[in-house]
Design a protein around this motif. Sequence first.
Motif, short mmCIF file in Angstrom:
data_model
loop_
_atom_site.label_atom_id
_atom_site.label_comp_id
_atom_site.label_asym_id
_atom_site.label_seq_id
_atom_site.Cartn_x
_atom_site.Cartn_y
_atom_site.Cartn_z
N THR A 19 6.34 0.47 -8.04
CA THR A 19 6.68 1.85 -7.74
C THR A 19 6.12 2.75 -8.83
OG1 THR A 19 8.73 1.23 -6.62
CG2 THR A 19 8.52 3.51 -7.31
N ALA A 49 -1.98 9.11 -0.51
CA ALA A 49 -0.94 9.79 0.26
C ALA A 49 -0.89 11.25 -0.15
CB ALA A 49 0.41 9.14 0.06
N THR A 57 4.20 13.83 5.25
CA THR A 57 3.37 12.91 4.47
C THR A 57 2.28 12.29 5.35
OG1 THR A 57 5.28 12.38 3.09
CG2 THR A 57 3.41 10.89 2.96
N TYR A 59 -1.13 9.38 5.03
CA TYR A 59 -1.60 8.26 4.22
C TYR A 59 -3.06 7.94 4.50
CZ TYR A 59 3.37 7.41 3.43
OH TYR A 59 4.68 7.55 3.08
N LYS A 64 -1.73 2.49 4.95
CA LYS A 64 -0.72 2.75 5.99
C LYS A 64 0.09 1.49 6.27
CE LYS A 64 -3.03 6.51 8.46
NZ LYS A 64 -3.77 6.90 9.70
N THR A 68 4.65 3.86 0.63
CA THR A 68 5.51 4.97 1.02
C THR A 68 5.56 5.98 -0.11
OG1 THR A 68 6.88 3.51 2.40
CG2 THR A 68 7.79 5.67 1.81
N SER A 70 7.03 9.69 -1.56
CA SER A 70 8.17 10.58 -1.39
C SER A 70 8.25 11.52 -2.58
CB SER A 70 9.47 9.77 -1.27
OG SER A 70 9.70 9.01 -2.44
N GLN A 81 5.92 4.06 -3.51
CA GLN A 81 6.37 2.69 -3.38
C GLN A 81 5.24 1.89 -2.74
OE1 GLN A 81 9.31 1.01 -4.25
NE2 GLN A 81 8.16 -0.80 -3.58
#
Length: 122
Positions: A19, A49, A57, A59, A64, A68, A70, A81
């Motif tokens: 992360t 992203a 969002t 990607y 994809k 993730t 955020s 992530q």
Amino acid sequence: QVQLVESGGGLVQPGGSLTLSCVFSGSIFRNYHMGWFRQAPGEQRELVARVARGGTTIYGDSVKGRFTASRDNAKSTMFLQMNSLKPEDTATYYCNAATVLSAVGHPTSGFWGQGTQVTVSS
């Protein structure tokens, strides 16, 4: 002056997870669209992203379903992530901030962090 500081990179085995964080300072985070980009040696910088101010969002095709992105406006931080990591994910990962959505990722628009290295290898 906006400053971006990435962290969380490192060495991970294929199939592993990491992360990344990008801490924003120097202005009002919620006013900025944000992006993650990466660049491998000898390659062009590519979109990972893009997280718009409102949270929408998109990607890059190569990440994809595995990555993730955020943002937490209360912490002025964007996250990435990364799951199911592959050797081809090895790159320096950069975050970018811009007030205009179309300017996210432009090399001379907005603001860039210094990058964090991600190496995926057994």
